[in-house]
Design a protein around this motif. Sequence first.
Motif, short mmCIF file in Angstrom:
data_model
loop_
_atom_site.label_atom_id
_atom_site.label_comp_id
_atom_site.label_asym_id
_atom_site.label_seq_id
_atom_site.Cartn_x
_atom_site.Cartn_y
_atom_site.Cartn_z
N MET A 1 -30.90 10.28 9.63
CA MET A 1 -31.02 9.37 8.44
C MET A 1 -30.30 8.25 8.45
O MET A 1 -28.84 8.48 8.45
N LYS A 2 -30.57 7.13 8.55
CA LYS A 2 -29.88 6.09 8.66
C LYS A 2 -29.79 5.08 7.43
O LYS A 2 -28.88 4.44 7.30
N PHE A 3 -30.84 5.32 6.69
CA PHE A 3 -31.18 4.08 5.60
C PHE A 3 -31.48 5.34 4.21
O PHE A 3 -32.34 6.04 4.50
N CYS A 4 -30.80 4.85 3.24
CA CYS A 4 -31.40 5.63 2.06
C CYS A 4 -32.81 5.37 1.60
O CYS A 4 -33.42 4.25 1.74
N SER A 5 -33.67 6.52 1.66
CA SER A 5 -34.98 6.30 1.48
C SER A 5 -35.45 5.89 -0.14
O SER A 5 -36.42 5.65 -0.61
N HIS A 6 -34.45 5.95 -0.78
CA HIS A 6 -34.58 5.68 -2.41
C HIS A 6 -34.40 4.32 -2.47
O HIS A 6 -35.02 3.39 -3.33
N CYS A 7 -33.12 3.77 -2.06
CA CYS A 7 -32.57 2.17 -2.38
C CYS A 7 -32.68 1.38 -1.14
O CYS A 7 -32.44 0.12 -1.07
N GLY A 8 -32.67 1.82 0.00
CA GLY A 8 -32.79 1.16 1.13
C GLY A 8 -31.38 0.80 1.76
O GLY A 8 -31.34 0.32 3.03
N SER A 9 -30.28 1.30 1.28
CA SER A 9 -29.06 0.93 1.73
C SER A 9 -28.85 1.69 3.05
O SER A 9 -29.17 2.72 3.28
N ALA A 10 -27.81 1.02 3.94
CA ALA A 10 -27.43 1.56 5.23
C ALA A 10 -26.03 2.39 4.96
O ALA A 10 -25.67 2.80 5.96
N ASP A 11 -25.66 2.57 3.74
CA ASP A 11 -24.32 3.19 3.55
C ASP A 11 -24.50 4.68 3.11
O ASP A 11 -24.55 5.16 2.10
N ILE A 12 -25.13 5.36 4.23
CA ILE A 12 -25.56 6.70 4.37
C ILE A 12 -24.33 7.27 4.91
O ILE A 12 -23.98 6.87 6.10
N ALA A 13 -23.73 8.69 4.12
CA ALA A 13 -22.52 9.29 4.99
C ALA A 13 -22.89 10.83 4.92
O ALA A 13 -23.53 11.17 3.57
N LEU A 14 -22.64 11.52 5.74
CA LEU A 14 -22.50 13.11 5.52
C LEU A 14 -21.46 13.62 4.70
O LEU A 14 -20.30 13.22 5.37
N ARG A 15 -21.47 14.04 3.54
CA ARG A 15 -20.23 14.35 2.88
C ARG A 15 -20.66 15.43 1.78
O ARG A 15 -22.05 15.35 1.51
N ILE A 16 -19.85 15.98 1.34
CA ILE A 16 -20.07 17.21 0.34
C ILE A 16 -20.13 16.71 -0.92
O ILE A 16 -18.97 16.35 -1.41
N PRO A 17 -21.25 16.83 -1.62
CA PRO A 17 -21.24 16.24 -2.94
C PRO A 17 -20.41 17.02 -4.13
O PRO A 17 -20.18 18.33 -3.63
N PRO A 18 -19.84 16.40 -5.07
CA PRO A 18 -19.13 17.29 -6.07
C PRO A 18 -19.89 18.59 -6.58
O PRO A 18 -21.19 18.50 -6.93
N GLY A 19 -19.49 19.67 -6.68
CA GLY A 19 -19.81 20.90 -7.15
C GLY A 19 -20.79 21.64 -5.91
O GLY A 19 -21.46 22.76 -6.21
N ASP A 20 -20.90 20.80 -4.95
CA ASP A 20 -21.72 21.45 -3.85
C ASP A 20 -20.83 22.34 -2.53
O ASP A 20 -19.20 21.94 -2.62
N SER A 21 -21.22 22.77 -1.78
CA SER A 21 -20.48 23.43 -0.98
C SER A 21 -20.81 22.83 0.89
O SER A 21 -19.95 23.34 1.74
N LEU A 22 -21.84 22.42 0.73
CA LEU A 22 -22.14 21.79 2.49
C LEU A 22 -22.24 20.20 2.19
O LEU A 22 -22.75 19.56 1.15
N PRO A 23 -22.23 19.95 3.60
CA PRO A 23 -22.27 18.39 3.64
C PRO A 23 -23.65 18.01 3.53
O PRO A 23 -24.78 18.47 4.07
N ARG A 24 -23.82 16.89 2.88
CA ARG A 24 -25.43 16.27 2.62
C ARG A 24 -25.42 14.89 3.10
O ARG A 24 -24.16 14.12 3.20
#
Lengths: 189, 189
Positions: B1-24
């Motif tokens: 995944m290189k681009f956001c499928s919702h907004c088209g931004s290239a600012d995509i990073a693998l990180r752990i969202p708040p309240g989650d425990s795995l990188p997304r």
Amino acid sequence: MKFCSHCGSADIALRIPPGDSLPRFVCGACDAIHYENPKIVVGCLPVWEDRVLLCKRAIEPRLGRWTLPAGFLENGETLQAGAMRETLEEANARVELLPLYALISLPQIAQVYMMFRARLLDLDFGPGPESLEVELFDEADIPWEEIAFRTIARTLRRFFLDRRLGAFGLHVSALERRPPLTPDLVAAG
Amino acid sequence: MKFCSHCGSADIALRIPPGDSLPRFVCGACDAIHYENPKIVVGCLPVWEDRVLLCKRAIEPRLGRWTLPAGFLENGETLQAGAMRETLEEANARVELLPLYALISLPQIAQVYMMFRARLLDLDFGPGPESLEVELFDEADIPWEEIAFRTIARTLRRFFLDRRLGAFGLHVSALERRPPLTPDLVAAG
């Protein structure tokens, strides 16, 4: 899907790729095909003596309703690892997994539920961040009207029936969305 | 995944969202979280008298190797519908599905195999577009060295063993990727 996750193009359309038989999100700029497939919901039915452990949901959907510990299987997990992780996350509970018990296809929402029977190992449990309460219920006290999902109600009903019969098999079934009642049927009661 | 499928931004990073425990994959522009989950491979083991139906793959991976009819479960399908569709697509074969037989987690490639036993309904079968040949094999003639996937070899071995024992259960297991042998172990044979 509004943009291609490979190239960022907004030229995304639902169409049937050559050699395929189903519509997919296809990128008109880079020809990437974006497949979507059903997700696995994995969990368990933890038992302590005669009682079953349920969690009251702290999150939507069905906030405030009761469910068995279950959630989406993660990449890198076996089914058993996923069932144990969800039980730990939602109920802070440790279980020994018993054989797979219920396998329910939900084609309309592209999910497959996979529930193991389980033996609760100790009484040191309590709500994780996604639960408001965690409690053990006798069959007579199950809040049937407040169960979060039809998959969970079906699994619990089947379990109490099988327990009375003294034999637990694997139950493979499907839940289709209930069609809305036509006015005639509603009038007929 | 290189681009956001919702907004088209290239600012995509693998990180752990708040309240989650795995990188997304998380979008830095619109905060969309892009989950990825294991896929279900569904299929069957079609039997005619003493023989088992295998398909020789016409596509990669493992082009030219033999497999049971199986493929990715599609959105909108039950497990049984998926198993029958794959059998029709790959072998032009009609089957009556028997109980679920093998359930194999493949955590390293994020797949779960779900294989039903099945009874082939007639001998009017043949290769679909993804198969080079479709044939019935006696146990003694199974091309063990040319089976496409470890899941399939495991399912077939187990089937012939259970058939001799006269009882088919459900077999739940996992296949981890074989760790590469260290030089010491290689030397030790």
